[in-house]
Design an enzyme around this catalytic site. Structure first.
Site, mmCIF file in Angstrom:
data_model
loop_
_atom_site.group_PDB
_atom_site.id
_atom_site.type_symbol
_atom_site.label_atom_id
_atom_site.label_comp_id
_atom_site.label_asym_id
_atom_site.label_seq_id
_atom_site.Cartn_x
_atom_site.Cartn_y
_atom_site.Cartn_z
ATOM 1 N N TYR A 32 0.872 -1.384 0.132
ATOM 2 C CA TYR A 32 0.043 0.073 -0.274
ATOM 3 C C TYR A 32 1.361 1.104 -0.125
ATOM 4 C CZ TYR A 32 0.705 0.745 4.774
ATOM 5 O OH TYR A 32 1.806 1.032 5.949
ATOM 6 N N LYS A 51 6.324 -1.659 2.528
ATOM 7 C CA LYS A 51 5.532 -1.412 2.576
ATOM 8 C C LYS A 51 4.381 -2.212 2.260
ATOM 9 C CE LYS A 51 3.172 3.103 3.054
ATOM 10 N NZ LYS A 51 3.162 2.962 4.422
ATOM 11 N N GLU A 108 12.471 1.680 14.341
ATOM 12 C CA GLU A 108 11.143 3.247 14.233
ATOM 13 C C GLU A 108 9.906 3.562 15.069
ATOM 14 O OE1 GLU A 108 9.736 2.190 9.971
ATOM 15 O OE2 GLU A 108 10.029 0.575 9.989
ATOM 16 N N LEU A 158 10.956 0.713 7.120
ATOM 17 C CA LEU A 158 10.272 1.641 5.985
ATOM 18 C C LEU A 158 10.933 2.863 5.450
ATOM 19 C CD1 LEU A 158 8.156 0.976 3.834
ATOM 20 C CD2 LEU A 158 6.951 2.927 4.883
HETATM 21 N N1 PMP Z 1 7.476 3.237 9.314
HETATM 22 C C1 PMP Z 1 6.902 2.875 8.681
HETATM 23 C C2 PMP Z 1 6.588 1.480 9.700
HETATM 24 C C3 PMP Z 1 5.094 3.543 8.344
HETATM 25 O O1 PMP Z 1 4.166 2.634 8.558
HETATM 26 C C4 PMP Z 1 4.973 5.272 7.840
HETATM 27 C C5 PMP Z 1 4.623 5.622 7.178
HETATM 28 N N2 PMP Z 1 3.834 4.813 6.409
HETATM 29 C C6 PMP Z 1 6.270 5.248 7.810
HETATM 30 C C7 PMP Z 1 7.550 4.277 8.436
HETATM 31 C C8 PMP Z 1 6.723 6.456 7.981
HETATM 32 O O2 PMP Z 1 6.731 6.947 6.083
HETATM 33 P P1 PMP Z 1 6.108 8.003 5.018
HETATM 34 O O3 PMP Z 1 7.289 9.511 5.411
HETATM 35 O O4 PMP Z 1 7.048 7.458 3.549
HETATM 36 O O5 PMP Z 1 4.881 8.454 6.025
#
Ligand code: PMP
Length: 287
Positions: free
Chosen positions: A33, A146, A179, A204
């Protein structure tokens, strides 16, 4: 106002939108996603989000459901039909519908679902910063993809909610922060180094993370991509998290200890303002 969802080629009312019970996203979390922010009617960092989607699909050998140009049209139509000016568009691609069997189906007909909703920027309501708790990182070794397989993230976020916190930072058995459950983790050291974990398979690679990194470098800050420990985070001068929906969010407490003086730090505030300008939003101070 009625909401609409796009499901495999058609728009339906959101409350009637459905996917087959043998969709592999439902059966196996065999789906990926993206969430893209809409600010003042514009997509924020759409290209990087769609590049990351392509990467997720490639890593899982999943067929893109439609070409990128068609996907962009579908995203815009979903945003238009839901009258979103400030909010998010969500898209999910699964490996499609097939009799339940672990191995890939012979067909390559991915499912595509797109929804959109209005959302107020969280930074305005949380100008004093947020609290994070910590939980053990119990996830698999491909957190760089993701996928919708988010159960460890769900459990960790629920712990945060039950503790009255905003987010949970996940920590390895070695005591290093990976994270948040839906955001990347950052600290600013006493020596004014801006530190975030390198984008390996352990996290991610957030799009907001990449943008904030580029902004911080442009502003001349010392940005260092390295692993940092929970102890280091506790001793940091400042901390913050980044994501599509939280933007740059100051972290003022980790578990039961204040970060720095317990208020958003100056470097964090500067990055928050710069990111808001990048995303085309009114900054919390001026909103
Ligand atoms: N880490 C994880 C596990 C996430 O789910 C997200 C949000 N999708 C992020 C980091 C932040 O990613 P982004 O800046 O692309 O929203």
């Amino acid at each position: 106002m009625s909401r609409f969802a796009y499901v495999n080629g058609r728009f339906t009312r959101h409350r009637d939108a459905a996917i087959h019970i043998e969709d592999r996203g439902y059966q196996f979390a065999d789906a990926v996603y993206e969430v893209i922010a809409i600010q003042n009617g514009s997509f924020v960092d759409e290209g990087p989000h769609l590049d990351r989607l392509d990467r997720s699909l490639g890593e899982l050998r999943m067929a893109p459901p439609v070409a990128r140009s068609a996907l962009k049209r579908i995203l815009r139509e979903t945003v238009r039909r839901n009258r979103v000016r400030d909010g998010i568009v969500y898209l999910q691609v699964s490996r499609g519908v097939a009799r339940r069997d672990h191995a890939f189906p012979a067909h390559r007909k991915s499912s595509l679902v797109v929804t959109a909703r209005s959302m107020k920027p969280k930074s305005a309501a949380l100008a004093d910063g947020v609290v994070v708790v910590t939980t053990e990182d119990i996830r698999w070794k491909r957190c760089d993809i993701k996928t919708v397989g988010l159960l460890p993230n769900v459990l960790a976020k629920q712990r945060a909610v039950e503790a009255g916190a905003y987010e949970s930072w996940m920590v390895t058995p070695d005591g290093d922060v990976t994270e948040g459950t839906s955001a990347n983790a950052w600290i600013v050291t006493a020596g004014r180094e801006v530190v975030t974990r390198p984008p390996t398979n352990a996290i991610l690679n957030g799009i907001t993370r990449r943008t904030v990194r580029a902004i911080a470098e442009r502003e001349g800050y010392a940005v260092v991509e390295r692993v940092f420990s929970l102890n280091e985070a506790r001793a940091a001068a400042e901390a913050f998290l980044t994501s599509t929906t939280s933007h740059v969010m100051p972290v003022v407490r980790i578990d039961d200890r204040p970060v720095g003086d317990g208020r958003p730090g100056p470097l964090t505030a500067a990055l928050q303002a710069d990111y808001a300008a990048h995303a085309g939003m009114a900054h919390p101070d001026t909103a």
